[in-house]
Write an enzyme that holds these catalytic residues in place. Structure first.
Site, PDB file in Angstrom:
ATOM      1  N   GLU A   1       0.833  -1.206   0.000  1.00  0.00           N
ATOM      2  CA  GLU A   1       0.000   0.000   0.000  1.00  0.00           C
ATOM      3  C   GLU A   1       0.867   1.255   0.000  1.00  0.00           C
ATOM      4  OE1 GLU A   1      -2.139  -0.557   3.640  1.00  0.00           O
ATOM      5  OE2 GLU A   1      -3.104  -2.394   2.948  1.00  0.00           O
ATOM      6  N   PRO A   2       1.703   1.429  -1.007  1.00  0.00           N
ATOM      7  CA  PRO A   2       2.567   2.605  -1.005  1.00  0.00           C
ATOM      8  C   PRO A   2       1.799   3.867  -1.395  1.00  0.00           C
ATOM      9  CG  PRO A   2       2.860   1.398  -3.042  1.00  0.00           C
ATOM     10  CD  PRO A   2       1.856   0.617  -2.218  1.00  0.00           C
ATOM     11  N   GLY A   3       2.031   4.938  -0.676  1.00  0.00           N
ATOM     12  CA  GLY A   3       1.445   6.230  -1.030  1.00  0.00           C
ATOM     13  C   GLY A   3       2.556   7.183  -1.409  1.00  0.00           C
TER      14      GLY A   3
ATOM     15  N   TYR B   1       4.075  18.521  11.066  1.00  0.00           N
ATOM     16  CA  TYR B   1       5.082  17.494  11.400  1.00  0.00           C
ATOM     17  C   TYR B   1       6.512  18.030  11.425  1.00  0.00           C
ATOM     18  CZ  TYR B   1       1.325  14.758   9.080  1.00  0.00           C
ATOM     19  OH  TYR B   1       0.131  14.238   8.653  1.00  0.00           O
TER      20      TYR B   1
ATOM     21  N   CYS C   1      -2.813  33.854   9.596  1.00  0.00           N
ATOM     22  CA  CYS C   1      -2.591  34.482  10.891  1.00  0.00           C
ATOM     23  C   CYS C   1      -2.245  33.467  11.974  1.00  0.00           C
ATOM     24  CB  CYS C   1      -3.827  35.268  11.281  1.00  0.00           C
ATOM     25  SG  CYS C   1      -4.204  36.491  10.037  1.00  0.00           S
TER      26      CYS C   1
ATOM     27  N   TYR D   1       0.506  13.878   0.435  1.00  0.00           N
ATOM     28  CA  TYR D   1      -0.024  14.554   1.622  1.00  0.00           C
ATOM     29  C   TYR D   1       0.124  16.078   1.505  1.00  0.00           C
ATOM     30  CZ  TYR D   1       0.381   9.719   3.022  1.00  0.00           C
ATOM     31  OH  TYR D   1       0.293   8.345   3.054  1.00  0.00           O
TER      32      TYR D   1
HETATM   33  N1  LLP Z   1      -1.528   1.894   4.518  1.00  0.00           N
HETATM   34  C1  LLP Z   1      -2.062   2.380   5.642  1.00  0.00           C
HETATM   35  C2  LLP Z   1      -2.917   1.509   6.443  1.00  0.00           C
HETATM   36  C3  LLP Z   1      -1.775   3.698   6.050  1.00  0.00           C
HETATM   37  O1  LLP Z   1      -2.290   4.153   7.173  1.00  0.00           O
HETATM   38  C4  LLP Z   1      -0.948   4.523   5.252  1.00  0.00           C
HETATM   39  C5  LLP Z   1      -0.650   5.904   5.624  1.00  0.00           C
HETATM   40  C6  LLP Z   1      -0.433   3.983   4.067  1.00  0.00           C
HETATM   41  C7  LLP Z   1      -0.738   2.666   3.729  1.00  0.00           C
HETATM   42  C8  LLP Z   1       0.455   4.770   3.141  1.00  0.00           C
HETATM   43  O2  LLP Z   1       1.632   5.142   3.775  1.00  0.00           O
HETATM   44  P1  LLP Z   1       2.831   5.736   2.882  1.00  0.00           P
HETATM   45  O3  LLP Z   1       3.263   4.689   1.906  1.00  0.00           O
HETATM   46  O4  LLP Z   1       2.319   6.942   2.191  1.00  0.00           O
HETATM   47  O5  LLP Z   1       3.863   6.072   3.889  1.00  0.00           O
HETATM   48  N2  LLP Z   1       0.124  12.815   6.451  1.00  0.00           N
HETATM   49  C9  LLP Z   1       1.361  12.197   6.849  1.00  0.00           C
HETATM   50  C10 LLP Z   1       1.389  10.727   6.532  1.00  0.00           C
HETATM   51  C11 LLP Z   1       0.221   9.961   7.080  1.00  0.00           C
HETATM   52  C12 LLP Z   1       0.235   8.508   6.683  1.00  0.00           C
HETATM   53  C13 LLP Z   1      -1.056   7.854   7.033  1.00  0.00           C
HETATM   54  N3  LLP Z   1      -1.147   6.477   6.656  1.00  0.00           N
HETATM   55  C14 LLP Z   1       2.528  12.937   6.204  1.00  0.00           C
HETATM   56  O6  LLP Z   1       2.293  13.971   5.563  1.00  0.00           O
HETATM   57  O7  LLP Z   1       3.682  12.576   6.386  1.00  0.00           O
END
Ligand code: LLP
Length: 430
Positions: free
Chosen positions: A287-289, A330, A356, A385
């Site tokens: 599940e890469p984001g 963060y 502000c 994000y």
């Molecule tokens: N799978 C699950 C269950 C998750 O909770 C997340 C991210 C992902 C996959 C994807 O994670 P990634 O591959 O993107 O690291 N807003 C924060 C990051 C929050 C991540 C939430 N969950 C930021 O800007 O760093």
């Protein structure tokens, strides 16, 4: 790779000069590179070739329809966290049958909607949720495919607000309780125990926590699979990216910061995890984001004023924390570069927005080239994000978004009209 580089002193995204986009569409403006999205997806897909696998893009990182469409066309599935996200996948032409649905608070309506779309699996976060899914599935005459999210209690060593794999947070079910949960789930009607899921955190730049977690969880998967006949194991997301000196690293060394710190590459990830996962004989979901979208995007912003105080040089820009909240939320680092390359000495600057709040900043005491009113800057690695966490705070319109493909570019989200900010509101008659 990433596709942001200077060509003859002008910052480009692929073959498009960003100054032209800023001129044409105004600022703040998000710009995404289709080539980077494609390259990162393909690199990961190829590294995982030894496994039967499905990449489910965590669309919470960037849910623009054109981004979803790009990845759907490459064969991607989607990690979703609301019925709204599943609807977005469908709106973009993606396949709901390749969607997993995560989140600790799924409503009955969302569960029913997901069941009707025949999603791949629910990633279940509690026993109460299992019961709810079973009840809804029974009511509408569907069999719900489910995977329980195991919390392996491994510290991913990332920022406290984005670590998720320890018992101090709300996600998943404790490792020790999982087998009991599956035994009880097997007795609930209309559930198909299809797999197991984990996710230990985000922005992991070391493979070690993944290795520890998979080593710990794989035997559990094997035992449960023998009992319940699994199809898959999802190892979640979390692959980190380079934020510092991403531009300086350039294309060839896109995984490495200028200081030489090597972050996780798809190959290193796969080399470590494939041998642990392959013997399970299951489909492996990822599940890469951020890995897919982070370095694929930049936020362009214009300098409104330079303000010098006794202590500081403030560069006041037209983007704000409502456009990109990561630094405020963060303390995240985003590299900031002018669209027109500047030589000469740097000035220690605070880059701030017009909102502000003292928290409305993008950089503090950052050595930046000397910039002035009207210059446009790019905040890099803003594809994940970024716009998705945007808000209308201070009645600021949501930024426009552009997708670049070679020499082409297209607006993939119009800038919000100011009046649209309150179009769902009403005054009262008393
Ligand atoms: N799978 C699950 C269950 C998750 O909770 C997340 C991210 C992902 C996959 C994807 O994670 P990634 O591959 O993107 O690291 N807003 C924060 C990051 C929050 C991540 C939430 N969950 C930021 O800007 O760093």
């Amino acid at each position: 790779m990433h596709s942001f580089r200077y060509v003859k002193g002008q910052l480009h995204c692929e073959n498009v000069a960003l100054a032209d986009l800023a001129q044409k569409h105004g600022t703040p403006l998000y710009v995404y590179s289709q080539a980077t999205l494609t390259d990162h997806y393909t690199k990961l897909d190829q590294a995982l070739a030894p496994l039967d696998h499905l990449i489910c893009f965590a669309m919470k990182s960037n849910s623009n329809l054109a981004v979803i469409q790009t990845l759907a066309n490459l064969g991607s599935g989607f990690d979703t966290v609301s019925a709204g996200e599943i609807q977005r996948v469908i709106a973009a032409g993606g396949d709901p049958r390749k969607c997993v649905f995560a989140g600790v608070g799924k409503t009955e309506e969302e569960i029913a909607y997901a069941l009707r779309q025949d999603i791949y699996s629910f990633n279940v976060e509690s026993e109460a949720e299992l019961k709810r899914i079973s009840k809804v599935a029974t009511r509408i005459g569907k069999i719900a495919p489910i995977a329980v999210r195991v919390n392996p209690n491994i510290d991913a060593g990332t920022h406290a607000k984005i670590t998720t794999g320890t018992y101090a947070n709300k996600f998943g079910i404790a490792f020790e309780e999982i087998e009991g949960v599956y035994a009880r789930a097997a007795k609930l009607p209309n559930l198909r125990l299809r797999g197991l899921q984990m996710h230990i955190g985000s922005q992991l730049t070391d493979v070690k926590p993944f290795q520890l977690a998979v080593t710990k969880v794989a035997p559990l998967v094997a035992r449960l699979s023998a009992k319940h006949g699994f199809d898959f194991f999802s190892v979640g997301g979390g692959i980190g990216i380079v934020y510092q000196d991403a531009l300086a690293s350039g294309d060839a060394k896109w995984w490495q910061s200028k200081a030489g710190k090597r972050v996780l590459t798809p190959q290193l990830y796969a080399n470590t995890l494939v041998p642990l996962l392959k013997p399970l004989g299951l489909k492996i979901l990822l599940e890469p984001g951020r890995f897919l979208t982070g370095n694929a995007g930049a936020l362009l912003t214009r300098v409104e004023f330079i303000k010098k105080t006794g202590k500081k040089n403030f560069v006041i820009v037209d983007a704000a924390m409502n456009d990109l909240i990561r630094p405020a939320f963060y303390d995240s680092f985003h590299e900031i570069v002018p669209l027109k390359k500047k030589a000469g000495a740097t000035v220690s600057s605070d880059v701030v927005g017009p909102i502000c709040e003292s928290g409305d900043y993008f950089a503090k005491d950052r050595p930046l080239p000397k910039v002035g009113e009207g210059d446009v800057l790019a905040l890099l690695s803003a594809g994940a994000y970024g716009s998705v966490m945007g808000s209308n705070y201070n009645s600021r319109a949501l930024a426009a978004e552009v997708l670049v493909n070679g020499t082409q570019s297209a607006v993939v989200r119009r800038r919000q009209e100011i009046a649209a900010i309150w179009e769902n509101e009403q005054t009262v008659s008393w």
